[in-house]
Design an enzyme around this catalytic site. Structure first.
Site, PDB file in Angstrom:
ATOM      1  N   ALA A  63       0.848  -1.182   0.000  1.00 40.27           N
ATOM      2  CA  ALA A  63       0.000   0.000   0.000  1.00 40.27           C
ATOM      3  C   ALA A  63       0.893   1.244   0.000  1.00 40.27           C
ATOM      4  CB  ALA A  63      -0.872  -0.016   1.245  1.00 40.27           C
ATOM      5  N   GLY A 102       0.741  -5.175   0.608  1.00 35.22           N
ATOM      6  CA  GLY A 102      -0.314  -5.223  -0.405  1.00 35.22           C
ATOM      7  C   GLY A 102       0.167  -5.804  -1.728  1.00 35.22           C
ATOM      8  N   GLU A 105      -0.206  -9.328  -1.336  1.00 32.03           N
ATOM      9  CA  GLU A 105      -1.649  -9.609  -1.286  1.00 32.03           C
ATOM     10  C   GLU A 105      -2.246  -9.642  -2.699  1.00 32.03           C
ATOM     11  OE1 GLU A 105      -2.162  -6.569   1.798  1.00 32.03           O
ATOM     12  OE2 GLU A 105      -3.261  -8.080   2.945  1.00 32.03           O
ATOM     13  N   GLU A 125       3.765  -5.591   7.294  1.00 35.07           N
ATOM     14  CA  GLU A 125       2.891  -4.578   7.909  1.00 35.07           C
ATOM     15  C   GLU A 125       3.156  -4.412   9.399  1.00 35.07           C
ATOM     16  OE1 GLU A 125       2.017  -6.755   5.648  1.00 35.07           O
ATOM     17  OE2 GLU A 125       0.575  -5.901   4.228  1.00 35.07           O
TER      18      GLU A 125
END
Ligand code: 3HC
Ligand code: NAI
Length: 703
Positions: A63, A102, A105, A125
């Site tokens: 992210a 992310g 992910e 994270e």
């Protein structure tokens, strides 16, 4: 800049390329672009399979951290990952560089994953005070199993691609020109073999195994709690995985979202993200144009093969740089080389290094007694005795032999670099490189610019620091630079607090409860009390008006209790143990000292201990900023998080001060300063001014 995401075609394969330099973070434009390209590829009948990859140096770094704390703008990452997983056509993530957070992910939302050999994947994270929030806590256990998933997510360390294959996270490590080549090749093979969609959410075997073992989650939780050291997010990760085990995929995702939002709102997340960005910002030195090119460094030299010199030589060798190690005589040189060999052998016996690697690194360290032989080095780091006389003599010799343009650095902790530079005819090439002991382990490096240090020398030191695996800050010249100068103030309060009535263990407990790995006195015992004691004696002898007056810690040193190395210091130590134990002998010594000074001991509340120790540290930080020794409050935070064990989730002392409120700090310092003998706690002018104006250190412009 063009489109952040584009769809290209290679025959029947659609290739979705994310291009958002430098690290393809998944900001709003990327998320939107991914959905648009996906829809386009799904609609194009000629496309039969999809490859997703990153342009440039890496797959996707997760992210966009810069968006955190701001109002979220759709489309949201979990929905993008879901859309990829829902695609009708088979999808392949082709990974090079790193697939993090992310980014992984997204890759786990694909049906298959293929990676180049040097690639790494991870869910880091937790290092930002978060948990994976785009399905990672639900998909990783479905690929790697519950135990491995918890380890990976709570540890936060990226895994090499081979390890990722072993754990079932990546399907294949492939050889190829680039990610695109291996991705397209993999997708073609899929089509040829008639492979079908394989949604990660539908994989259930690893979860079934966890469901059959009711103790597994409880054991994992206990393990994580034992090592999380006050961090909240590791346990939230276990909660999210528990939801994966206990419920269906949709319920798990919902739980992950709740926990993610909880973590996002936490002060720990703010502190850790400050630590992340301030570390990167510290690499850019204010006043130094990005166009300044660093000087090339291919050969190093170290003068002095003592504690620091041997460590610094290893720092160079560990980074693959050849290094001369120069001493005054054979026996000191032999001892230094032996120390290096023993350190590497220790690593081999612990399985951390291969024999061949030991030989390679030893071969990079070239022992010598002869200055004439080191003249070709691009940089020399001096680490001889802390004596101005000896250092000036060494620099005069270096000036005579080193090639033009060589950087002459000193590892001094306290001496004035400008005075050292003045013995050379090239002060522009002289600077400080203040490593910490043990140099090959400690991450912090304070690079010090003197009054005349050239811009390209400064740029070289910062770049070299990164190459050596260090976290560097740039400081100006002053006694103790940034870190030790502030630590000195904390130490002074700790000594005074004990004189007034606290026990060393009480002071240390307040600091460890705050999140430091050890207290002030335990730290002194580890580093050696004699070091500071000798410096204090020198300063008193030389008539230094700022020399600290005698204290009870001097008495501890006078008894030969230098700390762990002599088996006793402020604390006692059982043979072979590093656990500090209160010692009646020291308690008696402190009691006698108080009596001599006419001090009636009082009970001191933990709050006063914390305030005096930490507010004094922050106050010195304010002076350092005011004098322009550090260019930004964030640089000070970087030093304390990476060199002094300040808990990263509190961001660093200056960030923590801002969060605490400068007005409250000024008020407390002011009231302590009004007590007899405490004038040194008077708030620094900068601190007082910021508090008055309702501003924080974060609002200051760069010096
Ligand atoms: N978002 C925004 N900016 C990022 C970023 C990210 N995720 N990752 C790196 N950057 C920026 C850095 O701030 C730096 O910017 P600057 O040049 O302006 O200072 C630039 O990219 C280059 O970064 P580095 O100097 O760190 O470059 P390296 O090559 O040394 O390292 C890296 C690259 C390994 C990708 C490293 O940057 C890194 O670890 N990044 C963070 C990865 C991470 O924590 N991802 C998880 C994000 S949270 C998440 O994904 C939540 C999701 O689960 C919902
Ligand atoms: P040390 O006493 O362990 O080593 C000094 C070495 O320098 C000795 O091996 C000595 O033989 C050698 N030496 C002395 N004069 C020399 C000369 N003219 N030419 C070549 N070699 C010479 O000292 P230590 O602890 O390694 O400190 C070295 C420097 O590093 C000092 O400036 C110190 O302030 C600084 N420093 C020390 C730290 C520590 O924790 N020990 C931390 C950071 C900096």
């Amino acid at each position: 800049m063009g489109q952040a995401v584009r769809l290209e075609r290679e025959g029947e394969i659609g290739v979705i390329v994310v291009e958002n330099p430098p690290v393809n973070a998944l900001g709003q434009a990327v998320r939107q672009g991914l959905l648009a390209c996906l829809a386009q590829a799904e609609a194009d009948e000629a496309v039969r399979a999809l490859v997703i990859l990153g342009a440039g140096r890496t797959f996707m770094a997760g992210a966009d951290i810069r968006e955190f704390g701001k109002p979220p703008v759709p489309p949201f990452l979990p929905d993008v990952v879901d859309a990829i997983e829902e695609a009708r056509k088979p999808t392949v993530a082709a990974i090079h560089g790193t697939a993090l957070g992310g980014g992984l992910e997204i890759a786990m939302g694909c049906d298959y994953r293929v990676a180049l050999a040097g690639a790494k994947v991870g869910l880091p994270e937790v290092t930002l005070g978060l948990l994976p929030g785009a399905g990672g806590t639900q998909r990783l256990p479905r690929l790697a199993g519950v135990e491995a998933a918890i380890e990976i997510m709570t540890g936060g360390k990226p895994l090499p691609s081979a390890e990722a294959v072993r754990l079932g996270i990546v399907d294949e490590v492939a050889e190829g020109a680039d990610a695109r080549a291996i991705g397209v090749d993999f997708a073609r093979r899929l089509l040829r073999d008639g492979a079908v969609k394989r949604r990660t959410r539908d994989l259930s075997a690893p979860l079934d195994a966890a469901r059959a073992d009711p103790a597994l989650l409880a054991t994992a939780r206990e393990k994580v709690a034992g090592r999380s050291r006050g961090l909240v997010s590791p346990l939230l990760i276990v909660d999210a995985v528990e939801a994966a085990v206990r419920g269906d995929f949709a319920a798990g995702l919902k739980r992950e979202r709740e926990l993610f939002e909880q973590a996002m709102d936490s002060p720990q997340r703010r502190g850790l993200i400050h630590a992340f960005f301030s570390q990167r910002q510290a690499a850019r030195v204010p006043g130094l144009s990005p166009d300044v090119r660093p000087r090339p460094v291919a050969q190093a030299a170290v003068i002095g093969a003592g504690t620091m010199g041997t460590g610094i030589a290893m720092v160079f060798a560990n980074a693959g740089l050849p290094v001369f190690l120069l001493e005054t005589d054979e026996s000191a040189l032999g001892r230094g080389m032996e120390t290096i060999r023993r350190t590497y052998e220790g690593a081999v016996s612990k399985g951390r290094m291969k024999e061949a690697e030991l030989a390679r690194r030893m071969a990079l360290v070239r022992p010598t007694l002869d200055y004439a032989g080191i003249g070709e080095a691009d940089i020399v780091v001096e680490a001889v005795f802390e004596s101005m006389e000896v250092k000036r003599e060494v620099f005069a010799r270096l000036d005579a032999v080193m090639k033009p343009g060589a950087i002459l650095a000193t590892n001094t902790s306290t001496l004035d670099i400008d005075v050292i530079a003045a013995v050379t005819g090239r002060p522009q090439d002289v600077a400080g490189m203040h490593f910490f002991s043990p140099a090959h382990i400690m991450r912090l490096l304070e690079n010090v610019r003197g009054a005349r240090t050239a811009p390209d020398v400064q740029a070289t030191l910062m770049e070299l620091g990164k190459r050596l695996g260090k976290v560097s800050i740039m400081t100006g010249v002053c006694y103790g630079f940034v870190g030790n100068r502030m630590l000195h103030q904390r130490g002074r309060e700790a000594i005074d607090l004990v004189e007034e009535g606290a026990s060393p263990a009480e002071v240390d407990a307040v600091l460890t409860d705050f999140g430091f790995p050890m207290g002030q006195f335990a730290l002194w015992d580890l580093a050696g009390i004699d070091v500071g004691w000798r410096i204090r004696q020198e300063r008193r002898k030389s008539g230094d008006p700022d020399a600290p007056s005698p204290n009870w810690l001097d008495r501890v040193a006078e008894k030969g209790r230098f700390g762990q190395k002599t088996g006793a210091g402020v604390y006692a130590y059982e043979p072979g143990s590093r656990a500090p134990l209160p010692d009646p002998e020291v308690e008696a010594l402190i009691a006698a000292w108080r009596e001599e000074k006419g001090v009636t001991p009082r009970r001191i509340a933990p709050q006063e201990i914390l305030e005096r120790c930490l507010y004094a540290t922050v106050n010195e930080g304010a002076r350092i900023l005011e004098e322009g020794i550090a260019a930004r409050a964030g640089d000070i935070d970087v030093a304390w998080v990476n060199g002094y064990g300040f808990p990263a989730h509190k961001g660093g002392p200056m960030f923590w001060a801002d969060e605490t409120g400068l007005a409250a700090i000024v008020e407390a310092l002011g009231s302590y300063a009004r007590q007899p003998g405490r004038a040194h706690l008077e708030p620094a002018p900068l601190l007082a001014r910021l508090a008055r104006e309702g501003r924080g250190f974060k609002d200051l412009p760069e010096a």
